[in-house]
Design a protein around this motif. Sequence first.
Motif, PDB file in Angstrom:
ATOM      1  N   ILE A 214       0.825  -1.225   0.000  1.00 46.33           N
ATOM      2  CA  ILE A 214       0.000   0.000   0.000  1.00 46.33           C
ATOM      3  C   ILE A 214       0.855   1.269   0.000  1.00 46.33           C
ATOM      4  O   ILE A 214       0.323   2.372   0.074  1.00 46.33           O
ATOM      5  CB  ILE A 214      -0.995   0.024   1.188  1.00 46.33           C
ATOM      6  N   LEU A 215       2.176   1.130  -0.083  1.00 42.87           N
ATOM      7  CA  LEU A 215       3.031   2.330   0.018  1.00 42.87           C
ATOM      8  C   LEU A 215       2.947   3.281  -1.174  1.00 42.87           C
ATOM      9  O   LEU A 215       2.961   4.502  -0.980  1.00 42.87           O
ATOM     10  CB  LEU A 215       4.481   1.927   0.283  1.00 42.87           C
ATOM     11  N   PRO A 216       2.872   2.788  -2.416  1.00 45.21           N
ATOM     12  CA  PRO A 216       2.802   3.756  -3.515  1.00 45.21           C
ATOM     13  C   PRO A 216       1.594   4.689  -3.338  1.00 45.21           C
ATOM     14  O   PRO A 216       0.494   4.228  -3.022  1.00 45.21           O
ATOM     15  CB  PRO A 216       2.648   2.867  -4.762  1.00 45.21           C
ATOM     16  N   ASP A 217       1.817   5.972  -3.505  1.00 45.41           N
ATOM     17  CA  ASP A 217       0.770   6.991  -3.368  1.00 45.41           C
ATOM     18  C   ASP A 217       0.245   7.162  -1.942  1.00 45.41           C
ATOM     19  O   ASP A 217      -0.790   7.787  -1.721  1.00 45.41           O
ATOM     20  CB  ASP A 217      -0.415   6.732  -4.303  1.00 45.41           C
ATOM     21  N   THR A 218       0.931   6.581  -0.975  1.00 44.57           N
ATOM     22  CA  THR A 218       0.546   6.769   0.432  1.00 44.57           C
ATOM     23  C   THR A 218       1.462   7.822   1.062  1.00 44.57           C
ATOM     24  O   THR A 218       2.667   7.811   0.819  1.00 44.57           O
ATOM     25  CB  THR A 218       0.707   5.444   1.216  1.00 44.57           C
ATOM     26  N   THR A 219       0.888   8.730   1.843  1.00 43.50           N
ATOM     27  CA  THR A 219       1.715   9.670   2.597  1.00 43.50           C
ATOM     28  C   THR A 219       1.995   9.069   3.970  1.00 43.50           C
ATOM     29  O   THR A 219       1.065   8.693   4.685  1.00 43.50           O
ATOM     30  CB  THR A 219       0.985  11.025   2.757  1.00 43.50           C
ATOM     31  N   VAL A 220       3.272   8.958   4.291  1.00 41.71           N
ATOM     32  CA  VAL A 220       3.669   8.402   5.589  1.00 41.71           C
ATOM     33  C   VAL A 220       3.904   9.541   6.565  1.00 41.71           C
ATOM     34  O   VAL A 220       4.563  10.538   6.227  1.00 41.71           O
ATOM     35  CB  VAL A 220       4.978   7.571   5.450  1.00 41.71           C
TER      36      VAL A 220
END
Length: 224
Positions: A214-220
């Motif tokens: 789920i990391l692509p396009d996710t803001t951490v």
Amino acid sequence: MSIEIIEYPDAELMMLKLASIISNALKATLRHQDSASLAVPGGSTPGPLFDALGAIDLGWDRVNVLLTDERWVPEDSPRSNTALLRERLLVGPAAKATLIPFFTGAASPEDDLTTLYDRVASALPLSVCLLGMGADMHTASLFPGGSALEDALTGEAPVWPMRAPGADEPRVTLGARVLNDAFQRHLVITGPEKREALERARHLPPTTAPVAAILPDTTVHWAP
Ligand code: 6PG
């Protein structure tokens, strides 16, 4: 994999800022849609965020709230994420939101899958999805070594029963497809151990490091 990581000086400030980001996203959604859906994690991290977010008046009566994942326990269990939502998020203005609970009272999640599909489908697509992460690189209840991990990473069903060595009780989790279909996605983590786990996950496949799915396009969002 390049991802956006916002670093905060402390967790308190991070939770306030996230509450503002999420409330603004929900308000923007409600300006052009009749309803909005917000998915949030359980666990020990998001309580202070829930306190701040639930106090913001944003038209909660048009917002569906659901968890990214739940432990298969009744609401009187201290392990119930739904109970956490009722106590910390769905108070004040947010009490008007529509909560979509997962636990049905059935002995196991497999016994009530159709009910679970119907409940989750009624809230899709997600407008805003906030996720947590464990130091073992799980997110939602997509656990390394989870019984249905590969299906939940690639399958069409919106929600999956999951058992895992790292989970105390049976779980249900939104699948990667639903998480990735969210219009806006955030991951909130604290502490050096999770930060290191995140760095490792960036270079691993989701079957080993489920959060990588789920990391692509996710803001951490990270605070020490
Ligand atoms: C749960 C969660 C889970 C959580 C991570 C991080 O039910 O446990 O929804 O996905 O976000 O395990 O948990 P902590 O915030 O407790 O570290």
